[in-house]
Design a protein around this motif. Structure first.
Motif, PDB file in Angstrom:
ATOM      1  N   VAL A  31       2.286 -45.088  85.651  1.00  0.00           N
ATOM      2  CA  VAL A  31       1.211 -46.067  85.735  1.00  0.00           C
ATOM      3  C   VAL A  31       0.015 -45.438  86.448  1.00  0.00           C
ATOM      4  CG1 VAL A  31       0.504 -48.285  86.714  1.00  0.00           C
ATOM      5  CG2 VAL A  31       2.789 -48.022  85.696  1.00  0.00           C
ATOM      6  N   GLY A  32      -1.155 -45.621  85.895  1.00  0.00           N
ATOM      7  CA  GLY A  32      -2.364 -45.041  86.473  1.00  0.00           C
ATOM      8  C   GLY A  32      -3.093 -44.185  85.455  1.00  0.00           C
ATOM      9  N   TYR A  33      -3.933 -43.306  85.939  1.00  0.00           N
ATOM     10  CA  TYR A  33      -4.774 -42.495  85.070  1.00  0.00           C
ATOM     11  C   TYR A  33      -4.064 -41.200  84.696  1.00  0.00           C
ATOM     12  CZ  TYR A  33      -8.337 -45.771  86.501  1.00  0.00           C
ATOM     13  OH  TYR A  33      -9.041 -46.912  86.729  1.00  0.00           O
ATOM     14  N   ASN A  34      -4.028 -40.915  83.416  1.00  0.00           N
ATOM     15  CA  ASN A  34      -3.462 -39.675  82.895  1.00  0.00           C
ATOM     16  C   ASN A  34      -4.607 -38.851  82.302  1.00  0.00           C
ATOM     17  OD1 ASN A  34      -0.129 -40.004  82.540  1.00  0.00           O
ATOM     18  ND2 ASN A  34      -1.262 -41.922  82.718  1.00  0.00           N
ATOM     19  N   VAL A  35      -4.956 -37.764  82.989  1.00  0.00           N
ATOM     20  CA  VAL A  35      -6.070 -36.929  82.552  1.00  0.00           C
ATOM     21  C   VAL A  35      -5.561 -35.895  81.548  1.00  0.00           C
ATOM     22  CG1 VAL A  35      -7.879 -35.324  83.264  1.00  0.00           C
ATOM     23  CG2 VAL A  35      -7.272 -37.263  84.734  1.00  0.00           C
ATOM     24  N   ILE A  36      -6.178 -35.861  80.391  1.00  0.00           N
ATOM     25  CA  ILE A  36      -5.755 -34.974  79.305  1.00  0.00           C
ATOM     26  C   ILE A  36      -6.909 -34.045  78.943  1.00  0.00           C
ATOM     27  CG2 ILE A  36      -4.953 -34.861  76.921  1.00  0.00           C
ATOM     28  CD1 ILE A  36      -3.715 -37.650  77.396  1.00  0.00           C
ATOM     29  N   THR A  37      -6.588 -32.776  78.779  1.00  0.00           N
ATOM     30  CA  THR A  37      -7.591 -31.754  78.476  1.00  0.00           C
ATOM     31  C   THR A  37      -7.349 -31.177  77.087  1.00  0.00           C
ATOM     32  OG1 THR A  37      -7.752 -31.172  80.821  1.00  0.00           O
ATOM     33  CG2 THR A  37      -8.602 -29.571  79.242  1.00  0.00           C
ATOM     34  N   TYR A  38      -8.424 -31.044  76.334  1.00  0.00           N
ATOM     35  CA  TYR A  38      -8.358 -30.389  75.020  1.00  0.00           C
ATOM     36  C   TYR A  38      -9.101 -29.060  75.116  1.00  0.00           C
ATOM     37  CZ  TYR A  38      -8.999 -29.467  70.032  1.00  0.00           C
ATOM     38  OH  TYR A  38      -9.003 -28.888  68.792  1.00  0.00           O
ATOM     39  N   THR A  39      -8.413 -27.975  74.764  1.00  0.00           N
ATOM     40  CA  THR A  39      -8.990 -26.631  74.853  1.00  0.00           C
ATOM     41  C   THR A  39      -9.004 -25.987  73.481  1.00  0.00           C
ATOM     42  OG1 THR A  39      -8.124 -26.409  77.107  1.00  0.00           O
ATOM     43  CG2 THR A  39      -8.816 -24.389  75.996  1.00  0.00           C
ATOM     44  N   TYR A  40     -10.157 -25.401  73.143  1.00  0.00           N
ATOM     45  CA  TYR A  40     -10.310 -24.785  71.826  1.00  0.00           C
ATOM     46  C   TYR A  40     -10.891 -23.378  71.957  1.00  0.00           C
ATOM     47  CZ  TYR A  40     -11.924 -23.914  67.053  1.00  0.00           C
ATOM     48  OH  TYR A  40     -12.131 -23.356  65.816  1.00  0.00           O
ATOM     49  N   GLU A  41     -10.323 -22.443  71.209  1.00  0.00           N
ATOM     50  CA  GLU A  41     -10.822 -21.065  71.162  1.00  0.00           C
ATOM     51  C   GLU A  41     -11.314 -20.769  69.762  1.00  0.00           C
ATOM     52  OE1 GLU A  41      -9.274 -16.436  71.801  1.00  0.00           O
ATOM     53  OE2 GLU A  41      -8.061 -18.123  72.507  1.00  0.00           O
ATOM     54  N   ASP A  42     -12.580 -20.300  69.634  1.00  0.00           N
ATOM     55  CA  ASP A  42     -13.130 -20.053  68.313  1.00  0.00           C
ATOM     56  C   ASP A  42     -12.839 -18.632  67.836  1.00  0.00           C
ATOM     57  OD1 ASP A  42     -14.925 -18.359  69.575  1.00  0.00           O
ATOM     58  OD2 ASP A  42     -16.630 -19.715  69.426  1.00  0.00           O
ATOM     59  N   GLU A  43     -13.385 -18.297  66.672  1.00  0.00           N
ATOM     60  CA  GLU A  43     -13.089 -17.004  66.054  1.00  0.00           C
ATOM     61  C   GLU A  43     -13.652 -15.826  66.845  1.00  0.00           C
ATOM     62  OE1 GLU A  43     -16.932 -18.590  64.343  1.00  0.00           O
ATOM     63  OE2 GLU A  43     -14.912 -19.358  64.803  1.00  0.00           O
ATOM     64  N   ASN A  44     -14.586 -16.091  67.754  1.00  0.00           N
ATOM     65  CA  ASN A  44     -15.142 -15.027  68.595  1.00  0.00           C
ATOM     66  C   ASN A  44     -14.390 -14.870  69.913  1.00  0.00           C
ATOM     67  OD1 ASN A  44     -17.344 -14.421  66.803  1.00  0.00           O
ATOM     68  ND2 ASN A  44     -18.330 -16.306  67.498  1.00  0.00           N
TER      69      ASN A  44
END
Length: 298
Positions: free
Chosen positions: A185-198
């Motif tokens: 119960v409470g805040y669940n912080v979620i991170t999205y990480t992306y690496e491009d072709e470079n």
């Protein structure tokens, strides 16, 4: 004088009176001249008379010639030849970078040409290298749910663009499946990480609030509760079809930053909160378990 014999000190000789000779290797050479004539023979030696040096040269390189914004790389100026007593002077185009180090570390904000001037006390030459700066990928999060119940709530597929990144955080899989029933119960912080072709990496994050959802009357108070304007600058109105008894605001860390009691169906809220995303909890006369709303302060 009838004969001349030159010894150049590198294994080569000449019988000419005024010879020309090319030395192959850098070194200090002693020159010996022996002459003969009616009066006999005489020899003269000049120690270390010829100082042969390699041509002054410069090779410019870098650990990486392509970096992402915020990354660093190291430049290298490899000098050889000349007097072997070197000084270095780096500049850049666009202007803004100067250094007298031989191998400086740089953190460019845009694609830049770095020019190094090499001086050995007698001669000056230049070299340059271009460092290409790649922008970070721009990330857009999908419509993630603001609030979920901890019980009887199915897993949620989170989305983000560009696709193909990795999700991290509590109770979320790498491909973005968030499971509320396993969350706290409470805040669940979620991170999205992306690496491009470079090879450039960027990330974005948001939070999902997990509520116990005990006794919330979603058909009455929650659906009839309004906040306006939203987004706002810290001043807004909360209205409901029943009497509002208490309003409090929590930040994304779960800390209460505003708390006020009332006894009206419409309440004007005036805060001095900094910009950000907050959660408004409301208790009404027909809902004692609190209604949760998201507000944005700009």
């Amino acid at each position: 004088i009838e004969t001349w014999h030159w010894d150049f000190g590198d294994g080569h000789t000449s019988e000419e009176r005024n010879p020309e000779h090319t030395f192959v290797d850098a070194d200090d050479y002693s020159i010996t001249l022996t002459v003969t004539g009616p009066g006999g023979t005489e020899t003269l030696t000049k120690e270390d008379f010829i100082d042969v040096r390699d041509v002054l040269s410069l090779t410019v390189s870098a650990v990486s010639e392509q970096v992402c914004i915020g990354e660093s790389t190291q430049l290298f100026a490899e000098a050889s030849g000349g007097t072997e007593s070197y000084t270095f002077n780096w500049t850049s185009e666009p202007a803004g970078f100067v250094s007298d180090e031989q191998n400086p570390i740089i953190t460019p904000e845009e694609t830049t040409v770095y020019i190094v001037e090499l001086n050995d006390g007698e001669e000056t030459i230049e070299g340059e290298i271009e460092i290409i700066v790649r922008v970070l990928p721009e990330i857009t999060l999908g419509e993630w749910p603001e609030v979920l119940c901890i019980e009887e709530e199915p897993p949620v597929q989170l989305t983000a663009m560009p696709e193909g990144g990795v999700y991290t955080g509590p109770n979320v899989s790498e491909d973005g499946i968030f499971t509320p029933e396993e969350a706290t119960v409470g805040y669940n912080v979620i991170t999205y990480t992306y690496e491009d072709e470079n090879g450039c990496v960027n990330s974005a994050q948001d939070s999902i609030y997990i509520d116990q959802c005990v006794g919330i009357n979603t058909n009455l108070s929650e659906n009839a509760t309004h906040i306006y304007p939203n987004p706002n600058q810290g001043e807004f109105t909360v209205s409901c079809n029943s009497v509002i008894e208490r309003i409090w605001i929590v930040n994304q860390k779960g800390e209460t930053v505003f708390d006020e009691k009332s006894h009206a169906a419409s309440v004007n809220v005036n805060t001095d909160l900094s910009k950000g995303i907050y959660f408004l909890r409301i208790i009404t006369s027909d809902n004692k378990e609190a209604i949760l709303k998201k507000i944005i302060i700009r």
